[in-house]
Design a protein around this motif. Sequence first.
Motif, PDB file in Angstrom:
ATOM      1  N   ILE A   1       0.815  -1.220   0.000  1.00 33.57           N
ATOM      2  CA  ILE A   1       0.000   0.000   0.000  1.00 33.57           C
ATOM      3  C   ILE A   1       0.849   1.270   0.000  1.00 33.57           C
ATOM      4  CG2 ILE A   1      -1.662   1.362   1.355  1.00 33.57           C
ATOM      5  CD1 ILE A   1      -3.054  -1.322   2.040  1.00 33.57           C
ATOM      6  N   PRO A   2       1.895   1.369   0.837  1.00 27.65           N
ATOM      7  CA  PRO A   2       2.688   2.611   0.839  1.00 27.65           C
ATOM      8  C   PRO A   2       3.459   2.872  -0.464  1.00 27.65           C
ATOM      9  CG  PRO A   2       3.080   1.351   2.856  1.00 27.65           C
ATOM     10  CD  PRO A   2       2.309   0.472   1.925  1.00 27.65           C
ATOM     11  N   THR A   3       3.539   1.894  -1.345  1.00 26.26           N
ATOM     12  CA  THR A   3       4.252   2.108  -2.609  1.00 26.26           C
ATOM     13  C   THR A   3       3.419   2.915  -3.601  1.00 26.26           C
ATOM     14  OG1 THR A   3       3.533   0.044  -3.670  1.00 26.26           O
ATOM     15  CG2 THR A   3       5.533  -0.062  -2.302  1.00 26.26           C
ATOM     16  N   PHE A   4       2.145   3.149  -3.285  1.00 26.80           N
ATOM     17  CA  PHE A   4       1.256   3.922  -4.150  1.00 26.80           C
ATOM     18  C   PHE A   4       1.056   5.322  -3.564  1.00 26.80           C
ATOM     19  CE2 PHE A   4      -0.008  -0.526  -4.675  1.00 26.80           C
ATOM     20  CZ  PHE A   4       0.125  -0.661  -6.053  1.00 26.80           C
ATOM     21  N   GLU A   5       0.949   6.302  -4.435  1.00 25.80           N
ATOM     22  CA  GLU A   5       0.615   7.658  -3.993  1.00 25.80           C
ATOM     23  C   GLU A   5      -0.772   7.659  -3.351  1.00 25.80           C
ATOM     24  OE1 GLU A   5      -0.642  11.768  -6.193  1.00 25.80           O
ATOM     25  OE2 GLU A   5       1.025  10.656  -7.064  1.00 25.80           O
ATOM     26  N   ASN A   6      -1.695   6.957  -3.985  1.00 26.10           N
ATOM     27  CA  ASN A   6      -3.057   6.835  -3.468  1.00 26.10           C
ATOM     28  C   ASN A   6      -3.589   5.471  -3.869  1.00 26.10           C
ATOM     29  OD1 ASN A   6      -5.539   7.531  -2.298  1.00 26.10           O
ATOM     30  ND2 ASN A   6      -6.342   8.216  -4.260  1.00 26.10           N
TER      31      ASN A   6
END
Length: 141
Positions: free
Chosen positions: A71-76
């Motif tokens: 999840i944290p690898t995506f901006e949103n």
Amino acid sequence: MAAKGIQIRIGSSEQAEGIAILEAMEWAKYLRISRVCFESDAKNLIDFINNGIGVIEWRSRTFLKDFQRLIPTFENAEFTFTHRNANKPADSLAKAARLSKSGSACFESPPSFIFDDLTNDEIGIVNSSYNDTSTVIQTLL
């Protein structure tokens, strides 16, 4: 927008849906998509991913560590529940994967057989707030 369908044979539909969400996340990361909405008809998994509450199988909980890592690898990244009847594009892709000799179907752009489904999609993917810098990925098995 891209499309991918794979066959997954596993113990339960919840486990299969968890793997499908994880595969979709890995694929979005590989495609370098930074803003994405993952749709699934597995309400219990979506509730657990979003809120950490709900009842899910203990085997499905093993996917949560991978979800939390990605999840944290995506901006949103958003995770939304979409009823199976309103998830026709994913249903069409899943059918294509099941009927495929290789057990998968991967497209760099949406295949023509889901155009009508995308246009008529209940949440209005084509007309949604997601623009060309965002992607909606639907999962269904």
